[in-house]
Design a protein around this motif. Structure first.
Motif, PDB file in Angstrom:
ATOM      1  N   ASP A  56      -7.934  -2.592  -1.141  1.00 19.54           N
ATOM      2  CA  ASP A  56      -9.087  -2.234  -0.316  1.00 19.54           C
ATOM      3  C   ASP A  56      -8.509  -1.698   0.989  1.00 19.54           C
ATOM      4  OD1 ASP A  56     -11.168  -2.235   1.560  1.00 19.54           O
ATOM      5  OD2 ASP A  56     -12.188  -3.920   0.603  1.00 19.54           O
ATOM      6  N   LYS A  57      -8.449  -0.378   1.123  1.00 19.68           N
ATOM      7  CA  LYS A  57      -7.739   0.233   2.234  1.00 19.68           C
ATOM      8  C   LYS A  57      -8.282  -0.223   3.588  1.00 19.68           C
ATOM      9  CE  LYS A  57      -6.162   4.631   4.138  1.00 19.68           C
ATOM     10  NZ  LYS A  57      -6.197   6.109   4.053  1.00 19.68           N
ATOM     11  N   GLU A  58      -9.605  -0.269   3.727  1.00 23.37           N
ATOM     12  CA  GLU A  58     -10.198  -0.662   5.009  1.00 23.37           C
ATOM     13  C   GLU A  58      -9.817  -2.083   5.379  1.00 23.37           C
ATOM     14  OE1 GLU A  58     -14.666  -1.178   6.977  1.00 23.37           O
ATOM     15  OE2 GLU A  58     -14.358   0.205   5.289  1.00 23.37           O
ATOM     16  N   ARG A  59      -9.921  -2.987   4.409  1.00 17.67           N
ATOM     17  CA  ARG A  59      -9.554  -4.385   4.650  1.00 17.67           C
ATOM     18  C   ARG A  59      -8.047  -4.515   4.881  1.00 17.67           C
ATOM     19  NH1 ARG A  59      -9.884  -9.192   6.863  1.00 17.67           N
ATOM     20  NH2 ARG A  59      -9.026 -10.857   5.555  1.00 17.67           N
ATOM     21  N   TYR A  60      -7.258  -3.754   4.121  1.00 19.44           N
ATOM     22  CA  TYR A  60      -5.802  -3.777   4.253  1.00 19.44           C
ATOM     23  C   TYR A  60      -5.400  -3.400   5.674  1.00 19.44           C
ATOM     24  CZ  TYR A  60      -0.903  -2.897   2.900  1.00 19.44           C
ATOM     25  OH  TYR A  60       0.463  -2.928   2.789  1.00 19.44           O
ATOM     26  N   GLU A  61      -5.950  -2.296   6.180  1.00 22.84           N
ATOM     27  CA  GLU A  61      -5.618  -1.835   7.533  1.00 22.84           C
ATOM     28  C   GLU A  61      -6.067  -2.827   8.587  1.00 22.84           C
ATOM     29  OE1 GLU A  61      -7.378   2.024   7.675  1.00 22.84           O
ATOM     30  OE2 GLU A  61      -5.686   3.004   6.656  1.00 22.84           O
ATOM     31  N   GLU A  62      -7.172  -3.506   8.337  1.00 24.64           N
ATOM     32  CA  GLU A  62      -7.653  -4.527   9.271  1.00 24.64           C
ATOM     33  C   GLU A  62      -6.682  -5.687   9.351  1.00 24.64           C
ATOM     34  OE1 GLU A  62     -11.352  -7.740   9.505  1.00 24.64           O
ATOM     35  OE2 GLU A  62     -11.622  -5.866   8.387  1.00 24.64           O
TER      36      GLU A  62
ATOM     37  N   TYR B 299       0.823  -1.209   0.000  1.00 22.50           N
ATOM     38  CA  TYR B 299       0.000   0.000   0.000  1.00 22.50           C
ATOM     39  C   TYR B 299       0.857   1.260   0.000  1.00 22.50           C
ATOM     40  CZ  TYR B 299      -3.524   3.418   1.291  1.00 22.50           C
ATOM     41  OH  TYR B 299      -4.338   4.519   1.305  1.00 22.50           O
TER      42      TYR B 299
ATOM     43  N   LYS C 258      -3.541  -4.780  11.200  1.00 18.51           N
ATOM     44  CA  LYS C 258      -3.801  -4.744  12.643  1.00 18.51           C
ATOM     45  C   LYS C 258      -3.875  -6.145  13.240  1.00 18.51           C
ATOM     46  CE  LYS C 258      -7.183  -3.087  16.039  1.00 18.51           C
ATOM     47  NZ  LYS C 258      -8.463  -2.352  16.223  1.00 18.51           N
TER      48      LYS C 258
ATOM     49  N   ILE D 272      -7.440  -8.419   0.236  1.00 20.66           N
ATOM     50  CA  ILE D 272      -7.121  -6.989   0.327  1.00 20.66           C
ATOM     51  C   ILE D 272      -7.111  -6.308  -1.036  1.00 20.66           C
ATOM     52  CG2 ILE D 272      -5.773  -7.189   2.458  1.00 20.66           C
ATOM     53  CD1 ILE D 272      -3.242  -7.260   0.728  1.00 20.66           C
TER      54      ILE D 272
END
Length: 251
Positions: A235-241, A175, A244, A213
């Motif tokens: 997929d930024k939201e999924r990537y960050e999840e 990313y 984490k 992702i």
């Protein structure tokens, strides 16, 4: 910059510094941002001292912003380096003589410093190296062609790369290193460059798809000689999840 810090040394934590390994990806090369010191022919990692009123992580963010001009950089603390002899006497004396430091300032600077290592992943295309003054050189250099570095900066760089390779099994990357739109072969080449080995194409596609992702776009890469591959974005939201919570598979 150093003179300004030493003139206000009471505002900085004695004996503590930060060194940053800033990685970028360009032309299928994993590059490292280095600066050549004014007082030596050797290269160095970007670094700095820690203000007494600033958290360690925030100090690292400030150093990164000052060197890249980019905010929101992926940043991770990876190790602390505190060998008794890491501040080599001959090198430190060169700095003292170059700047003509007063005895008081020299004493502060010549004290033993423990440094905290951070590595960062940045978008090469969005990063403009920021030299300190017109006498300093800041350049991107291929990680496999890094010249001699000052002090223990080679050890810091090697440890950062080893950490990144290990953490590739625990989290996704890309990313912060690839353009917004990319192909699967480009993403695979990034992983291979970091790991230093080739990956099976079908196996890579299966694993990276399973992470969930990627978003396949209704676009194909242009200006290619053969069949144009599909473009993807993260997929930024999924990537960050996933960053984490971590991965459950390795490469």
């Amino acid at each position: 910059m150093l003179l300004k810090i030493l003139e206000n040394k009471d505002q900085f934590q004695p004996g503590l510094s930060i060194d940053c390994v800033i990685f970028g990806f360009h032309n299928n090369q994993l590059k490292v941002l280095l600066n050549k010191t004014k007082y030596s022919d050797q290269w160095a990692l970007p670094g700095g001292f820690v203000p007494v009123d600033e958290d360690l992580d925030q100090a690292a963010v400030s150093i990164l912003y000052g060197r890249t001009g980019v905010k929101g950089i992926f940043l991770r603390q990876f190790a602390t380096f505190g060998k008794v002899q890491r501040n080599q006497a001959d090198f430190s004396q060169k700095v003292v003589q170059f700047y003509g430091l007063t005895p008081e300032a020299a004493q502060w600077y010549l004290n033993r410093f423990v440094t905290v290592g951070y590595y960062a992943l940045v978008d090469f295309s969005q990063t403009v190296p920021q030299p300190e003054g017109n006498k300093e050189v800041v350049e991107w250099i291929d990680h496999s062609a890094v010249p001699e570095l000052i002090l223990d900066h080679r050890e810091i760089l090697d440890t950062a790369l080893a950490t990144l390779r290990t953490e590739l099994n625990l989290m996704p990357v890309g990313y912060n290193l690839l353009p917004e739109k990319f192909t699967i072969p480009e993403l695979q080449k990034l992983y291979e460059t970091i790991l230093g080995r080739q990956l099976d194409r079908r196996n890579f596609l299966r694993k990276i798809t399973a992470i969930g992702i990627l978003i396949k776009l209704d676009e194909k890469k242009s200006n290619v000689a053969h069949k144009a591959p599909n473009l993807y974005r993260f997929d930024k939201e999924r990537y960050e999840e996933v960053v984490k919570n971590g991965l459950t598979q390795g490469w």
